[in-house]
Write a protein that holds these residues in place. Structure first.
Motif, PDB file in Angstrom:
ATOM      1  N   ALA A   1       0.831  -1.203   0.000  1.00  0.00           N
ATOM      2  CA  ALA A   1       0.000   0.000   0.000  1.00  0.00           C
ATOM      3  C   ALA A   1       0.868   1.256   0.000  1.00  0.00           C
ATOM      4  CB  ALA A   1      -0.924  -0.007   1.217  1.00  0.00           C
TER       5      ALA A   1
ATOM      6  N   TRP B   1      -3.825  -5.532   0.859  1.00  0.00           N
ATOM      7  CA  TRP B   1      -4.985  -5.596   1.753  1.00  0.00           C
ATOM      8  C   TRP B   1      -6.252  -5.933   0.978  1.00  0.00           C
ATOM      9  CZ3 TRP B   1      -3.337  -0.592   4.729  1.00  0.00           C
ATOM     10  CH2 TRP B   1      -2.287  -0.927   5.597  1.00  0.00           C
TER      11      TRP B   1
ATOM     12  N   ALA C   1      -6.616  -0.793  -2.415  1.00  0.00           N
ATOM     13  CA  ALA C   1      -7.268  -1.944  -1.795  1.00  0.00           C
ATOM     14  C   ALA C   1      -8.530  -2.316  -2.561  1.00  0.00           C
ATOM     15  CB  ALA C   1      -7.595  -1.626  -0.338  1.00  0.00           C
TER      16      ALA C   1
ATOM     17  N   LEU D   1      -6.467  -1.599   7.184  1.00  0.00           N
ATOM     18  CA  LEU D   1      -6.924  -0.674   6.137  1.00  0.00           C
ATOM     19  C   LEU D   1      -7.691   0.487   6.759  1.00  0.00           C
ATOM     20  CD1 LEU D   1      -7.322   0.127   3.231  1.00  0.00           C
ATOM     21  CD2 LEU D   1      -9.137  -1.558   3.030  1.00  0.00           C
TER      22      LEU D   1
END
Lengths: 316, 291, 316
Positions: free
Chosen positions: B89, B239, B223, B264
């Motif tokens: 991420a 994620w 995500a 997240l």
């Protein structure tokens, strides 16, 4: 007002044409032709030739572009590569589901968001205001599809209160309503946060105005001042944001519809993207961009109606 | 004059960092972000297992002492995958936002300071781009290029540039006619010197705030698209991928989806809080009122 | 002697370090019209806000504002709100911004009577009658108008009507004619003079305009740098001003300047910084009669039953 409206609509059409040209340019700039990309490893020369002919890829580029625009004007957005069904039919079949989802999401967000925004103004500077401030920022920050997954787990899987998949039975309003609750809640929560903040901010600005002082000087209660005197003025920027925010509602819908396997424009597009079904993706993008531009333009005209001062500026 | 200084509210006396730390929300955000960054940077040392190591004998385990967050369908340790997911991420967020910011600055400066025809052309293109529903544009690009991490970064760069370029352009236009820039010009300074010495340092501040506010949006998008299998490709831990694995085993092992959502949610909340705090501290003009 | 309707005792208001009011005391009896004059920045607007119990947010207030015996500043907000509109009403300076732009005049005038338990129609009738009383040409039409649709003079008349609606014993007018041109000003002064006869309570007129004071008032308070420097009847202030500041003010009034003099006299120097006001007489720095003793607070000398001036140099 009329010239203003014509200008706005002209700009929207221009943007739409630019978008479609840009997308076509993108397809042709990328190495490899759409037919073999769509077929992937299954490509045999015969299949490929068939598909190329069906998609009109054997024609010169400008003929393809021209055909696409001409067809689009006649309401023909092309045909699905695999099922050969008209793209517009597919879109129109699922679009009401997405529209219903968006409307319910916005509806509850508007009611709760405006109420929380007003509450923060009435009790400004107190603990209520501070808690609402943190709460609304958190609501903005949490990804809707994660909320959707958690809600799905709790209310559909564990408790079994609401359906886990689908959009309900066509014609059965009760089942459609039950099916829309969880996805609409997930999408709306971001907007509750946004609206609470926005209403609070524009309300505080309005609350500093002289006419609010007048209302106070005549002993009107704070609640009445907020709901009757300030809210009508504060709601004007909210309408503008809501229209622009339609894009973000749509974005959440793409993810949340997939979580609930709910037929809609989001599930239609994502499955088409995965299968590289160009006509469906292009048709949906064109359709949604057009719809989005209509909403934004309509909102501009609505703002002119909400505020008598703007109305008179246009009239004069 | 000391009496005046003392009478001022404390928040107006202290420096930007002090105020930021005073802001509890900003501080909370800073802690969450620090945890997230640490997770991303030290993933190889923090993760108890190899995030890709299969162990089908122990698939879909509930949380236990051996596997704090349980395991997935292939017996991979969820906690390790989540820690490595932070690295994915952060990598996507930093590279895409950095790239978009750099291109946005360049385009904005050119539009704001360059010839008028170029400005008009750029504004038309930027306006058209930003009047598209972002997700539709992103999906169209993914269709053409095919899903993957590279496409994901490119998509985020493309959808972010218009906003940044417009901000920089507006700032440049204001500064261009500021007295100190005019003075410098009469002294014979060329456009390169003016842009680098006077305009750039002044436009970067507001952009940094906007960039920091966009980090959670990018994390969310990464995500989300990975969840749809249109972003980072499995088995690389993201994620979104882990959430998707959790979705497929929602009934057999709900622990997976529950655990996958936590980092997240915490990181997007953390970045949003920090962004709010930064904005209050660095640019009070943007502040809408006391919280 | 009857108890004064309005009694202000040692009123102090500060915005952070800026001391806008530094211990002002004044009173007004029923049937009396009291003027408060001074340059901009002398604390007039702050005083006006305090008189209706609506100090600016963040201001620190001490002292007393008694209206009919109740100390407005000591009451809790709900009780304070009850007094506003019922016992004290205000005619605001700028009627354009003093009314809400998105509600009609009628809506607001009806709202301002919220204390009365009467049907809406009765309130509308009273609003109509009051608009007719203040000389609005077509009151029925005016009730359906938004403020921006009214002319400046009509707006000011509507603002006066609003203040009179509940027949409050104390009427505060904050610069009632400043926003108007000369002909309008004359008409509004004429109206206020008429109303003065009908009104049973006290009227406080806050203005920088000596002409307005001469036209309407019985007694005058002269303010300088947040303090009352002189009080007296209109005749005393006009014909035998004692305080050097009052004298300078009257000398500078365009109405008093002799024809053909060629220029307007001004008071040399500047108003002191209210963030660090001088310990003694605030006017000393600009005063032709100032001496060393003026560095300590000046005594309040009485000149007859009604005139008081705070100055060393003008002892009776």
């Amino acid at each position: 007002m009329l010239t203003y409206a014509i200008k706005r609509i002209g700009l929207a059409v221009l943007i739409l044409i630019t978008v479609m040209l840009a997308m076509y340019a993108m397809v042709f700039l990328v190495p490899g032709d759409p037919a073999s990309l769509a077929l992937g490893p299954r490509a045999t020369p015969e299949l490929k030739a068939q598909l190329i002919a069906r998609m009109g890829l054997d024609q010169p580029v400008w003929v393809q572009v021209w055909r696409f625009f001409a067809n689009a004007l006649h309401g023909n957005l092309g045909y699905d590569v695999w099922s050969r069904r008209p793209v517009l039919d597919q879109i129109l079949q699922v679009f009401p589901n997405t529209l219903f989802l968006g409307a319910v999401a916005l509806g509850w967000a508007l009611v709760l968001g405006v109420a929380l925004g007003c509450a923060a103004v009435v009790w400004r500077g107190t603990v209520v205001d501070a808690v609402l401030g943190i709460l609304s920022v958190s609501m903005i920050a949490v990804p809707p599809f994660v909320i959707a997954l958690y809600l799905l787990l709790i209310f559909a899987v564990w408790l079994g209160w609401l359906p886990a998949i689908g959009a309900g039975t066509p014609g059965d309003w009760a089942s459609q309503f039950r099916a829309v609750l969880l996805p609409a809640f997930s999408i709306g929560i971001t907007w509750v946060g946004y609206l609470a903040r926005l209403v609070r901010a524009s309300m505080l600005e309005v609350m500093g105005a002289n006419h609010i002082r007048t209302a106070r000087a005549f002993g009107l209660s704070e609640l009445r001042i907020v709901t009757r005197y300030a809210l009508r003025l504060a709601i004007i920027p909210t309408v503008a944001i809501l229209a622009v925010g339609f894009g973000s509602i749509l974005s959440s819908a793409v993810f949340v519809e997939t979580v609930f396997s709910r037929p809609g424009i989001g599930t239609l597009v994502t499955s088409a993207v995965a299968k590289r079904n160009y006509p469906v993706v292009m048709g949906s993008v064109l359709f949604m961009t057009a719809f989005y531009l209509v909403v934004v333009t309509a909102a501009d005209l609505l703002i002119a109606r909400l505020d008598p001062r703007v109305r008179d500026v246009f009239r004069g | 004059m000391s009496s005046v200084a003392e009478a001022l509210p404390a928040s107006r006396r202290s420096g930007a960092l002090h105020r930021l730390m005073r802001d509890r929300m900003g501080a909370m955000g800073a802690v969450l972000v620090a945890a997230f960054v640490a997770m991303a940077l030290f993933a190889p040392w923090l993760a108890p297992y190899d995030p890709l190591k299969l162990d089908v004998m122990h698939k879909l385990m509930p949380p236990s002492l051996a596997h704090w967050a349980g395991t997935d369908q292939l017996g991979r340790d969820t906690l390790s995958r989540l820690i490595w997911g932070a690295r994915t991420a952060l990598g996507v967020a930093v590279s895409s936002i950095g790239l978009a910011g750099a291109i946005g600055i360049a385009l904005g400066l050119v539009a704001g300071y360059g010839p008028r025809w170029l400005d008009m052309a750029l504004v038309l293109v930027l306006d058209s781009l930003s009047s598209l529903p972002m997700i539709m544009f992103a999906l169209a690009v993914i269709t053409v290029l095919g899903p993957g991490k590279g496409t994901l970064i490119l998509v985020i760069v493309l959808v972010s540039i218009p906003g940044y370029a417009r901000l920089i352009r507006a700032q440049t236009l204001t500064l261009k006619n500021a007295d100190f820039v005019q003075a410098e010009r009469t002294m014979g300074a060329g456009p390169g010197r003016i842009l680098a010495r006077h305009i750039l340092p002044n436009v970067v501040g507001p952009l940094v705030i906007v960039l920091s506010m966009d980090v959670p949006v990018v994390i969310m998008l990464e995500a989300g698209l990975s969840y749809l299998n249109l972003g980072v490709k499995p088995p690389e831990p993201s994620w979104g991928n882990i959430l998707y694995d959790g979705y497929t085993s929602l009934r057999s092992q709900p622990a997976l989806v529950i655990a996958a959502g936590v980092p997240l949610v915490l990181s997007t909340i953390g970045f949003t809080f920090l962004g709010e705090g930064l904005r209050d501290a660095l640019d009070p003009r943007l502040k809408v009122g006391p919280r | 002697m009857t108890e004064p309707l309005l009694q202000v005792r040692d009123l102090r208001v500060a915005y952070g370090p800026v001391q806008a009011l530094r211990g002002a005391s004044l009173n007004a009896r029923a049937g009396e019209v009291v003027g408060i004059v001074g340059e901009s920045g002398c604390g007039k607007s702050t005083l006006a806000a305090a008189l209706i119990g609506l100090p600016a947010p963040g201001a620190t207030v001490s002292g007393e504002v008694r209206i009919g015996g109740d100390d407005l500043l000591a009451l809790p907000e709900p009780a304070r709100r009850r007094l506003r509109g019922e016992r004290v009403a205000m005619i605001f300076q700028d009627p354009m911004t003093a009314f809400n732009p998105v509600l009609t005049l009628g809506d607001q005038l009806i709202d301002f009577q919220h204390r009365l338990a009467e049907p809406r129609a009765a309130k509308r009738g009273r609003a109509r009658a009051m608009l007719a009383r203040v000389g609005l040409p077509d009151p029925d039409l005016a009730l359906h108008r938004y403020v921006h649709e009214l002319s400046g003079g009509m707006r000011q008349r509507a603002a006066i009507a609003a203040a009179l609606l509940m027949r409050p014993p104390l009427l505060v007018a904050d610069e009632p004619t400043t926003a108007l041109d000369v002909t309008m000003e004359a008409q509004i002064l004429h109206l206020l003079r008429e109303l003065r006869g009908e009104h049973q309570g006290a009227i406080v007129i806050i203005t920088h305009h000596l002409g307005v004071v001469g036209e309407l008032c019985d007694r005058v308070y002269v303010m300088y740098a947040g303090e009352v420097v002189e009080e007296g009847t209109v005749e005393e202030i006009y014909h035998t001003p004692r305080h050097p500041y009052t004298r300078a003010l009257i000398a500078c009034d365009p109405a008093h300047v002799a024809q053909g003099q060629g220029h307007l006299p001004t008071i040399p120097g500047r108003v002191p910084d209210l963030a660090a006001p001088p310990a003694g007489c605030a006017f000393a720095a600009r005063c032709p009669l100032a001496s060393a003793r003026c560095a300590t607070p000046p005594p309040r000398h009485r000149f007859g039953p009604t005139q008081v001036a705070a100055c060393y140099a003008v002892a009776p």
